[in-house]
Design an enzyme around this catalytic site. Structure first.
Site, short mmCIF file in Angstrom:
data_model
loop_
_atom_site.label_atom_id
_atom_site.label_comp_id
_atom_site.label_asym_id
_atom_site.label_seq_id
_atom_site.Cartn_x
_atom_site.Cartn_y
_atom_site.Cartn_z
N SER A 1 -15.56 -2.98 -27.89
CA SER A 1 -14.87 -2.44 -29.06
C SER A 1 -15.75 -2.30 -30.31
O SER A 1 -15.34 -1.66 -31.27
CB SER A 1 -13.66 -3.31 -29.42
OG SER A 1 -12.63 -3.10 -28.49
N VAL B 1 -14.68 -7.31 -26.51
CA VAL B 1 -14.37 -8.27 -25.43
C VAL B 1 -15.59 -8.64 -24.59
O VAL B 1 -15.51 -9.54 -23.75
CB VAL B 1 -13.24 -7.80 -24.49
CG1 VAL B 1 -11.88 -7.89 -25.13
CG2 VAL B 1 -13.51 -6.45 -23.90
N TYR C 1 -8.46 -7.63 -34.65
CA TYR C 1 -7.06 -7.50 -34.17
C TYR C 1 -6.18 -8.52 -34.87
O TYR C 1 -6.32 -8.71 -36.07
CB TYR C 1 -7.01 -7.62 -32.64
CG TYR C 1 -8.09 -6.78 -32.02
CD1 TYR C 1 -8.00 -5.39 -32.11
CD2 TYR C 1 -9.23 -7.34 -31.46
CE1 TYR C 1 -9.02 -4.59 -31.60
CE2 TYR C 1 -10.24 -6.54 -30.96
CZ TYR C 1 -10.12 -5.18 -31.04
OH TYR C 1 -11.11 -4.40 -30.56
N TYR D 1 -13.94 7.50 -23.88
CA TYR D 1 -13.67 6.18 -24.48
C TYR D 1 -14.25 5.05 -23.60
O TYR D 1 -14.92 4.14 -24.11
CB TYR D 1 -12.15 6.02 -24.67
CG TYR D 1 -11.73 4.64 -25.07
CD1 TYR D 1 -11.93 4.18 -26.38
CD2 TYR D 1 -11.14 3.76 -24.16
CE1 TYR D 1 -11.55 2.90 -26.75
CE2 TYR D 1 -10.76 2.48 -24.53
CZ TYR D 1 -10.97 2.06 -25.82
OH TYR D 1 -10.60 0.78 -26.18
N LYS E 1 -16.35 1.10 -31.57
CA LYS E 1 -15.34 1.81 -32.37
C LYS E 1 -15.80 2.01 -33.82
O LYS E 1 -15.33 2.92 -34.51
CB LYS E 1 -14.02 1.04 -32.33
CG LYS E 1 -13.42 0.95 -30.91
CD LYS E 1 -12.27 -0.05 -30.83
CE LYS E 1 -11.72 -0.15 -29.41
NZ LYS E 1 -10.66 -1.19 -29.29
O1 DON Z 1 -10.18 -0.72 -24.11
C1 DON Z 1 -10.56 -1.79 -23.68
O2 DON Z 1 -9.79 -2.58 -23.16
C2 DON Z 1 -12.02 -2.18 -23.87
N1 DON Z 1 -12.88 -1.13 -23.48
C3 DON Z 1 -12.33 -2.55 -25.29
C4 DON Z 1 -11.46 -3.62 -25.77
C5 DON Z 1 -12.12 -4.56 -26.68
O3 DON Z 1 -13.31 -4.74 -26.75
C6 DON Z 1 -11.17 -5.36 -27.45
N2 DON Z 1 -11.88 -6.39 -28.12
N3 DON Z 1 -11.76 -7.45 -28.42
#
Ligand code: DON
Length: 305
Positions: free
Chosen positions: A63, A258, A240, A190, A66
């Site tokens: 993420s 993540v 978040y 994405y 982003k």
């Molecule tokens: O969309 C997803 O689930 C992952 N590619 C990115 C999510 C993410 O990194 C959330 N972070 N804490």
């Protein structure tokens, strides 16, 4: 302040830590990562860079990507982007669907998954996924001054294979007319942007443009006004429903992923990258957050005075 020594002390403490959190397991390729790793790197406005621990080990930025897609989208669309995505903290998990129905398919902010999918859809309009990903990689490589930054296709495919939740979010937004491209194209782009890999040293360099350091040697990629807005969103939404806690404990804008990475900006002073794969209950790096809390205390750096 001896930053190098501070980073080494933090890294030594992290190495001995028993409770390292839990590695993300909903993307199978990420579930294989050894949690016993910790790296940190700091770029200062004067051009110095200091690192400690596993700062040269690449990880999936997830993420954190982003932040870069938002910078590109603002360059492309300007303020019309805000017709498609909001600017408020969500208070829900990063992949939550519940708010989207109440708010008629307009995601709360560009950092929750739904919001990031809208931003990716915006930069995709008029180009192919390969062109869009090429543009995003170019932006990051220029920011980091490093050509050796790539996408890990295995991670992208692993996320696609288990991406039912993101696919649901995309279809739901499409039903409200808030996605312009074919869902497969937007989601494919994405998943690949989330699968960009960097190490802490590269990630800290790639965030230098967000320091907004006047007269420094760092390339100016976007305007000061946009830098301030991205930092504001990182502070309020970058972790978040753990964003309030991060602001309280660290007091600096940050964006987590993540994969266990966090990019933190000390405006005018530094760009900091920390990585440890184990996550806390919000899905943010557990040791990364604790390390940043100590770093902010010891340096006294805070956007709150
Ligand atoms: O969309 C997803 O689930 C992952 N590619 C990115 C999510 C993410 O990194 C959330 N972070 N804490």
């Amino acid at each position: 302040m001896n930053i190098k020594r501070l980073l080494e002390n933090i890294s030594d403490m992290a190495r001995q830590h028993k409770d390292r959190g839990k590695v993300a397991d909903y993307i199978p390729e990420l579930a294989r990562i050894d949690p016993a790793q910790f790296g940190i790197s700091v770029c200062l406005a004067n051009g110095e860079q200091h690192s400690a621990g596993d700062a040269a080990t690449p990880f999936s930025i997830q993420s954190i990507s982003k932040v870069f897609s938002l910078a590109l989208a603002l360059g492309r669309l300007g303020d019309s982007l805000w017709n498609h995505v909001g600017r408020e903290p969500s208070g829900y998990a990063f992949d939550s669907i519940v708010q989207l129905e109440y708010e008629k398919g307009i995601p709360r902010n560009p950092f929750i998954n739904a919001g990031a999918i809208v931003v990716t859809d915006a930069i995709l309009a008029g180009s192919t996924p390969a062109e869009t990903l090429g543009e995003l990689l170019r932006f990051i490589r220029v920011a980091a001054d490093d050509e050796d930054i790539h996408i890990n296709d295995r991670v992208a495919l692993s996320e696609k294979a288990t991406g039912a939740r993101n696919t649901a979010l995309a279809h739901f937004m499409r039903s409200f007319g808030n996605l312009r491209n074919e869902i497969d194209l937007t989601l494919g782009t994405y998943f690949h942007q989330c699968a960009i890999e960097m190490n802490c040293a590269q990630l800290a360099r790639s965030g230098r443009f967000l320091m907004n350091a006047e007269g420094s040697i760092i390339p100016r990629l976007i305007s000061s006004a946009r830098i301030r807005r991205i930092n504001a969103l990182m502070l309020t939404c970058g972790h978040y429903n753990g964003s309030g806690d991060f602001a309280f404990r660290v007091g600096l804008p940050g964006k987590s992923g993540v994969g266990g990475g966090i990019l933190v900006i000390a405006p005018m002073r530094a760009s900091i990258a920390v990585w440890s794969p184990g996550l806390n209950s919000y899905g943010n790096s557990k040791l990364g957050t604790e390390a940043m809390e100590i770093f902010a205390q010891k340096t006294g750096w805070s956007v709150f005075g």
